[in-house]
Design an enzyme around this catalytic site. Structure first.
Site, short mmCIF file in Angstrom:
data_model
loop_
_atom_site.label_atom_id
_atom_site.label_comp_id
_atom_site.label_asym_id
_atom_site.label_seq_id
_atom_site.Cartn_x
_atom_site.Cartn_y
_atom_site.Cartn_z
N GLY A 1 -3.63 -6.14 -5.05
CA GLY A 1 -2.80 -6.29 -3.86
C GLY A 1 -2.80 -7.68 -3.23
O GLY A 1 -1.77 -8.15 -2.77
N ASP B 1 -4.99 -7.45 0.88
CA ASP B 1 -3.59 -7.37 1.30
C ASP B 1 -3.46 -6.70 2.66
O ASP B 1 -2.73 -7.17 3.52
CB ASP B 1 -2.74 -6.64 0.24
CG ASP B 1 -3.32 -5.29 -0.19
OD1 ASP B 1 -4.38 -4.88 0.34
OD2 ASP B 1 -2.72 -4.65 -1.07
N ASP C 1 -6.60 -1.11 6.36
CA ASP C 1 -6.07 0.19 6.78
C ASP C 1 -7.21 0.99 7.40
O ASP C 1 -7.57 0.77 8.55
CB ASP C 1 -5.43 0.87 5.56
CG ASP C 1 -4.73 2.17 5.89
OD1 ASP C 1 -4.44 2.40 7.07
OD2 ASP C 1 -4.47 2.97 4.97
N LYS D 1 -3.14 -2.43 9.82
CA LYS D 1 -2.42 -1.28 10.37
C LYS D 1 -3.06 -0.85 11.68
O LYS D 1 -4.28 -0.64 11.74
CB LYS D 1 -2.44 -0.11 9.39
CG LYS D 1 -1.22 -0.07 8.50
CD LYS D 1 -1.14 1.22 7.72
CE LYS D 1 -0.38 0.98 6.44
NZ LYS D 1 -0.44 2.14 5.53
N PHE E 1 3.76 3.32 5.47
CA PHE E 1 3.41 2.85 4.13
C PHE E 1 4.37 1.74 3.73
O PHE E 1 5.57 1.93 3.68
CB PHE E 1 3.47 4.00 3.11
CG PHE E 1 2.85 3.62 1.81
CD1 PHE E 1 1.48 3.71 1.62
CD2 PHE E 1 3.63 3.11 0.78
CE1 PHE E 1 0.90 3.31 0.43
CE2 PHE E 1 3.06 2.70 -0.42
CZ PHE E 1 1.68 2.81 -0.60
N VAL E 2 3.82 0.56 3.45
CA VAL E 2 4.66 -0.62 3.19
C VAL E 2 4.46 -1.12 1.76
O VAL E 2 3.43 -0.88 1.13
CB VAL E 2 4.35 -1.76 4.18
CG1 VAL E 2 4.80 -1.38 5.58
CG2 VAL E 2 2.87 -2.13 4.17
N ASP F 1 1.95 -2.45 -3.33
CA ASP F 1 2.71 -1.64 -4.29
C ASP F 1 2.87 -0.20 -3.86
O ASP F 1 2.14 0.30 -3.00
CB ASP F 1 1.97 -1.63 -5.63
CG ASP F 1 0.71 -0.76 -5.57
OD1 ASP F 1 -0.12 -1.00 -4.67
OD2 ASP F 1 0.57 0.15 -6.40
N ARG G 1 5.59 -4.97 -6.03
CA ARG G 1 4.72 -6.08 -5.64
C ARG G 1 5.49 -7.40 -5.60
O ARG G 1 5.14 -8.32 -4.89
CB ARG G 1 3.56 -6.23 -6.65
CG ARG G 1 2.57 -5.07 -6.64
CD ARG G 1 1.29 -5.48 -7.36
NE ARG G 1 0.47 -4.35 -7.75
CZ ARG G 1 -0.45 -3.79 -6.98
NH1 ARG G 1 -0.63 -4.21 -5.74
NH2 ARG G 1 -1.17 -2.77 -7.42
P1 IMP Z 1 -8.47 0.91 3.33
O1 IMP Z 1 -9.65 1.03 2.42
O2 IMP Z 1 -8.03 2.24 3.88
O3 IMP Z 1 -8.61 -0.12 4.42
O4 IMP Z 1 -7.24 0.53 2.43
C1 IMP Z 1 -7.06 -0.67 1.90
C2 IMP Z 1 -6.30 -0.55 0.61
O5 IMP Z 1 -5.37 0.56 0.58
C3 IMP Z 1 -5.44 -1.77 0.46
O6 IMP Z 1 -6.13 -2.75 -0.29
C4 IMP Z 1 -4.22 -1.27 -0.26
O7 IMP Z 1 -4.43 -1.36 -1.66
C5 IMP Z 1 -4.11 0.18 0.08
N1 IMP Z 1 -3.08 0.41 1.13
C6 IMP Z 1 -3.29 0.82 2.39
N2 IMP Z 1 -2.14 0.94 3.07
C7 IMP Z 1 -1.16 0.57 2.20
C8 IMP Z 1 0.28 0.47 2.32
O8 IMP Z 1 0.90 0.74 3.35
N3 IMP Z 1 0.94 0.07 1.20
C9 IMP Z 1 0.31 -0.25 0.03
N4 IMP Z 1 -1.03 -0.17 -0.12
C10 IMP Z 1 -1.77 0.24 0.95
MG MG Z 2 -5.38 -3.16 -2.44
#
Ligand code: IMP
Ligand code: MG
Length: 184
Positions: free
Chosen positions: A44, A100, A103, A131, A152-153, A159, A165
């Site tokens: 990402g 990237d 979240d 987010k 979701f983006v 991706d 991407r």
């Molecule tokens: P976290 O572990 O929940 O913080 O998520 C981080 C990972 O989830 C990022 O590195 C992304 O790969 C994926 N991710 C989270 N939200 C999105 C989104 O809206 N679009 C695409 N990938 C996402």
């Molecule tokens: Mg990622």
């Protein structure tokens, strides 16, 4: 591919301008160190990091880590798995991890934990996107490109099922494209 987006949240020009400023902010934050080690969480963060390091004016060592947040069924797992670890020695180094999007924070927390075991001098984290209202673990981003709503983006490295991407902007997919049966 742009026609697959319902809305564009961040345009190509907004991204490019912000990435340049972020590069300057990072260079200033590390003005008193000789060198930093930038670690991109792939896939990402690939596009973002490639552009970002070209705006960092102090010397950069670069490596990648591959982290899996999803099982086969595409549901996020609580404990992301490090699939491919970096090769560089991080002892006494100033490490900047780049992802990237921040979240839930589980990926960031997992990576910071793994990096800290390698005894770096400092560890900081940066993300292109953050987010709002989604954090499940107590992590903060030291350098953030944009705060976005909980949608979701895709695009600029992010991706859906490894597609989109390549888009130069960040957008929300049309709802009917968010789960095409042929992609699962
Ligand atoms: P976290 O572990 O929940 O913080 O998520 C981080 C990972 O989830 C990022 O590195 C992304 O790969 C994926 N991710 C989270 N939200 C999105 C989104 O809206 N679009 C695409 N990938 C996402
Ligand atoms: Mg990622």
């Amino acid at each position: 591919m742009l026609e697959d987006l319902e809305t564009i949240l961040v345009t190509e020009q907004e991204i490019q301008e912000r990435v340049e400023v972020l590069g300057q902010e990072i260079s200033e934050a590390y003005a008193d160190v000789d060198e930093i080690t930038v670690i991109a969480i792939i896939n990402g963060a690939l596009l973002f990091t490639a552009d970002l390091i070209r705006h960092i004016s102090i010397p950069v060592r670069f490596d990648c880590m591959r982290v899996s947040s999803y099982r086969e069924d595409t549901k996020p797992v609580q404990e992301p798995e490090i699939i491919d670890m970096l090769r560089l020695n991080l002892e006494d180094q100033h490490v900047l991890i780049i992802d990237d999007i921040l979240d839930t924070g589980h990926t960031c927390a997992r990576v910071i934990d793994a990096i800290k075991r390698l005894k770096p001098a400092t560890v900081r984290f940066g993300a292109l996107l953050e987010k709002e209202g989604r954090r499940e673990v107590d992590v903060v981003s030291d350098f953030t490109g944009f705060s976005i709503p909980d949608q979701f983006v895709v695009g600029y490295g992010l991706d859906f099922a490894e597609r989109y991407r390549q888009l130069p902007c960040i957008g929300v997919l049309k709802p009917e494209l968010q789960n095409p049966p042929s992609w699962i």
